[in-house]
Design a protein around this motif. Structure first.
Motif, PDB file in Angstrom:
ATOM      1  N   VAL A 164      36.514  34.747  39.657  1.00  0.00           N
ATOM      2  CA  VAL A 164      37.235  35.496  40.412  1.00  0.00           C
ATOM      3  C   VAL A 164      38.671  35.637  39.092  1.00  0.00           C
ATOM      4  CG1 VAL A 164      38.814  35.631  41.959  1.00  0.00           C
ATOM      5  CG2 VAL A 164      36.912  34.038  41.942  1.00  0.00           C
ATOM      6  N   ASP A 165      37.882  37.685  39.198  1.00  0.00           N
ATOM      7  CA  ASP A 165      39.670  38.373  38.629  1.00  0.00           C
ATOM      8  C   ASP A 165      40.174  38.373  39.809  1.00  0.00           C
ATOM      9  OD1 ASP A 165      41.110  40.514  37.941  1.00  0.00           O
ATOM     10  OD2 ASP A 165      39.878  41.811  36.972  1.00  0.00           O
ATOM     11  N   ASN A 166      41.714  37.710  39.332  1.00  0.00           N
ATOM     12  CA  ASN A 166      42.949  37.646  40.432  1.00  0.00           C
ATOM     13  C   ASN A 166      44.196  38.414  39.900  1.00  0.00           C
ATOM     14  OD1 ASN A 166      43.707  36.387  43.048  1.00  0.00           O
ATOM     15  ND2 ASN A 166      44.828  34.721  41.370  1.00  0.00           N
ATOM     16  N   HIS A 186      43.021  36.682  34.793  1.00  0.00           N
ATOM     17  CA  HIS A 186      43.879  37.642  35.339  1.00  0.00           C
ATOM     18  C   HIS A 186      44.449  38.478  34.011  1.00  0.00           C
ATOM     19  CE1 HIS A 186      46.474  36.651  38.056  1.00  0.00           C
ATOM     20  NE2 HIS A 186      45.440  35.357  38.463  1.00  0.00           N
ATOM     21  N   SER A 187      44.448  39.864  34.139  1.00  0.00           N
ATOM     22  CA  SER A 187      44.860  41.111  33.454  1.00  0.00           C
ATOM     23  C   SER A 187      46.482  41.328  33.438  1.00  0.00           C
ATOM     24  CB  SER A 187      44.890  42.667  33.509  1.00  0.00           C
ATOM     25  OG  SER A 187      45.510  43.441  32.916  1.00  0.00           O
ATOM     26  N   VAL A 188      47.519  40.045  32.406  1.00  0.00           N
ATOM     27  CA  VAL A 188      48.275  39.492  32.315  1.00  0.00           C
ATOM     28  C   VAL A 188      49.160  41.223  32.245  1.00  0.00           C
ATOM     29  CG1 VAL A 188      50.612  37.633  31.412  1.00  0.00           C
ATOM     30  CG2 VAL A 188      47.864  36.891  31.682  1.00  0.00           C
ATOM     31  N   THR A 189      48.527  41.809  31.481  1.00  0.00           N
ATOM     32  CA  THR A 189      49.709  43.453  31.355  1.00  0.00           C
ATOM     33  C   THR A 189      49.956  43.933  32.772  1.00  0.00           C
ATOM     34  OG1 THR A 189      47.330  43.763  29.809  1.00  0.00           O
ATOM     35  CG2 THR A 189      48.801  45.215  30.815  1.00  0.00           C
ATOM     36  N   LYS A 190      49.554  43.081  34.021  1.00  0.00           N
ATOM     37  CA  LYS A 190      49.804  43.779  34.731  1.00  0.00           C
ATOM     38  C   LYS A 190      51.125  42.794  35.589  1.00  0.00           C
ATOM     39  CE  LYS A 190      46.694  46.317  34.017  1.00  0.00           C
ATOM     40  NZ  LYS A 190      45.098  45.938  34.739  1.00  0.00           N
ATOM     41  N   PHE A 191      50.584  42.449  37.436  1.00  0.00           N
ATOM     42  CA  PHE A 191      51.807  41.625  38.129  1.00  0.00           C
ATOM     43  C   PHE A 191      52.661  40.407  37.097  1.00  0.00           C
ATOM     44  CE2 PHE A 191      49.478  43.531  41.254  1.00  0.00           C
ATOM     45  CZ  PHE A 191      50.924  44.277  42.124  1.00  0.00           C
TER      46      PHE A 191
HETATM   47  C1  LIG Z   1      43.576  46.229  33.978  1.00  0.00           C
HETATM   48  C2  LIG Z   1      42.338  45.358  34.631  1.00  0.00           C
HETATM   49  C3  LIG Z   1      41.319  44.433  33.682  1.00  0.00           C
HETATM   50  C4  LIG Z   1      41.895  44.723  32.098  1.00  0.00           C
HETATM   51  O1  LIG Z   1      42.514  44.569  31.735  1.00  0.00           O
HETATM   52  P1  LIG Z   1      43.601  44.663  30.627  1.00  0.00           P
HETATM   53  O2  LIG Z   1      44.724  43.856  30.516  1.00  0.00           O
HETATM   54  O3  LIG Z   1      43.956  45.981  30.989  1.00  0.00           O
HETATM   55  O4  LIG Z   1      43.071  44.710  29.385  1.00  0.00           O
HETATM   56  C5  LIG Z   1      40.686  43.587  34.468  1.00  0.00           C
HETATM   57  N1  LIG Z   1      40.446  43.909  35.489  1.00  0.00           N
HETATM   58  C6  LIG Z   1      41.784  44.699  36.882  1.00  0.00           C
HETATM   59  C7  LIG Z   1      41.433  44.049  37.810  1.00  0.00           C
HETATM   60  C8  LIG Z   1      42.407  45.017  35.705  1.00  0.00           C
HETATM   61  O5  LIG Z   1      43.621  45.190  36.532  1.00  0.00           O
END
Ligand SMILES: *Cc1c(COP(=O)(O)O)cnc(C)c1O
Length: 351
Positions: A164-166, A186-191
């Motif tokens: 699951v992509d959470n 997780h894309s830890v880049t985000k939240f």
């Molecule tokens: C941004 C994102 C990704 C990819 O992650 P990166 O950190 O940009 O490589 C994957 N899944 C979702 C839901 C995202 O928002």
């Protein structure tokens, strides 16, 4: 005793308590380590990465590996599947993942069965004989929500692995491992990191054998993140619940106002989180102009940051044609909600 995530985010991954010790993990800048310890070479691990992994694991459950981006985490997972393995995946989702899956499907690397994830029975029917079910829920950017618990239970009965992509829901909203999923990404880049200053990804699992295979994949594909980035992400994670809860509160206020705005035809919001996708009553060019006319909301891609961000998703040529031309994805930040709303109004008044 397990604590609330608001507490865990602040305390997890700290070094051992000792008088005079730093309360935060040090940034360990080393490509190699004296022989005989648990870490031998920088490609296999690093104490700063481990601190971040412990903190994400404390939130998601299981054990965690961090990667140099979300895509690196996704790639590590797909790379351990046999050639031609059948994979069930959403027909709409994050642009990088969709592009990767499409190319794997075309080359025969994987046999991807693309499905509409809101159609639970259809997804279950597609699972027969699959090696993996990949569920991004809610999806990016259309915010479709899968019946995760039902799908995970069905896959488990059939002996099929579920990932699951959470990224959008975060562990504050749902814990897929607790529902029986094998892997959480997780894309830890985000939240989780939350400040638009680091690219990173993670995979968490309860299965030690799977963890080993994924760690090997990370080592031999060279996708471990740097120590400084890991430290930055952990620093960001300390305030993740504060930021997420504030952004979510702002988003819940904004969806009501957006729905009542005469220039907006549709508002998509899954009922939680900080991402809103809405459609403008106008052309693609007018929608583009709206995004370019904001003064507070940053016109940029990405999401889950402390500042509000928006963009017209179809400005990316790779974006799925199923995403409407007039769709704007708004990642609601932590600014005062009235200021965000004033800015949206100002931008909409430009067309
Ligand atoms: C941004 C994102 C990704 C990819 O992650 P990166 O950190 O940009 O490589 C994957 N899944 C979702 C839901 C995202 O928002």
């Amino acid at each position: 005793m397990s604590k609330h995530p608001e507490t865990t985010s602040i305390t997890a991954g700290r070094p051992e308590v000792a008088p005079g010790a730093a309360i935060n993990p040090p940034i360990v800048l080393a490509s190699t380590f004296y022989a005989g310890g648990s870490i031998g070479y920088g490609a296999y691990g690093n104490q700063t990465c481990t601190a971040l992994e412990d903190a994400i694991a404390a939130l998601e459950g299981g054990s965690t590996l961090v990667f140099s981006s979300g895509m690196a985490a996704v790639s590590a997972l797909f790379s351990i599947l046999p050639v031609g393995a059948p994979v069930v995946a959403s027909n709409q989702g994050s642009i990088g993942v969709m592009t990767l899956l499409n190319s794997f499907h075309e080359s025969g690397r994987l046999e991807v069965r693309f499905v509409d994830i809101v159609n639970t029975q259809l997804v279950i029917d597609a699972m027969k004989g699959a090696a993996l079910v990949w569920l991004e829920s809610p999806t990016n950017p259309c915010l479709d929500v899968a019946e995760l618990e039902t799908l995970i239970t069905a896959a488990k009965k059939m002996g099929i692995a579920v990932a699951v992509d959470n990224t959008f829901a975060t562990p504050l909203v749902q814990n897929p491992l607790a529902m029986g999923a094998d892997i959480v990404m997780h894309s830890v880049t985000k939240f989780l990191s939350g400040h638009s200053d680091v690219l990173m990804g993670s995979l968490s699992t309860n299965d030690p054998a799977l963890l080993n295979r994924l760690q090997d994949s990370r080592s031999f594909n060279g996708s471990i993140p740097g120590a400084f980035e890991s430290w930055l992400a952990l620093r960001g994670l300390r305030t993740f619940p504060l930021r997420f809860n504030k952004s979510q509160e702002n988003a819940k206020e904004l969806i009501i106002k957006l729905a009542a705005h005469p220039r907006i035809t549709r508002v998509r919001y899954p009922g939680f989180g900080a991402i809103i996708s809405f459609e403008v009553d106008g052309t693609a060019e007018q929608t583009q102009k709206v995004c370019e006319s904001s003064q507070l909301i940053v016109h940029a891609t990405s999401l889950g940051s402390i500042e509000s961000l928006w963009e017209r998703r179809r400005r990316w040529p790779m974006e799925s044609l199923s995403v409407p031309e007039q769709l704007i994805r708004l990642s609601v930040g932590c600014e005062h909600v009235d200021d965000i709303w004033d800015d949206i109004n100002l931008a909409l008044a430009s067309i």
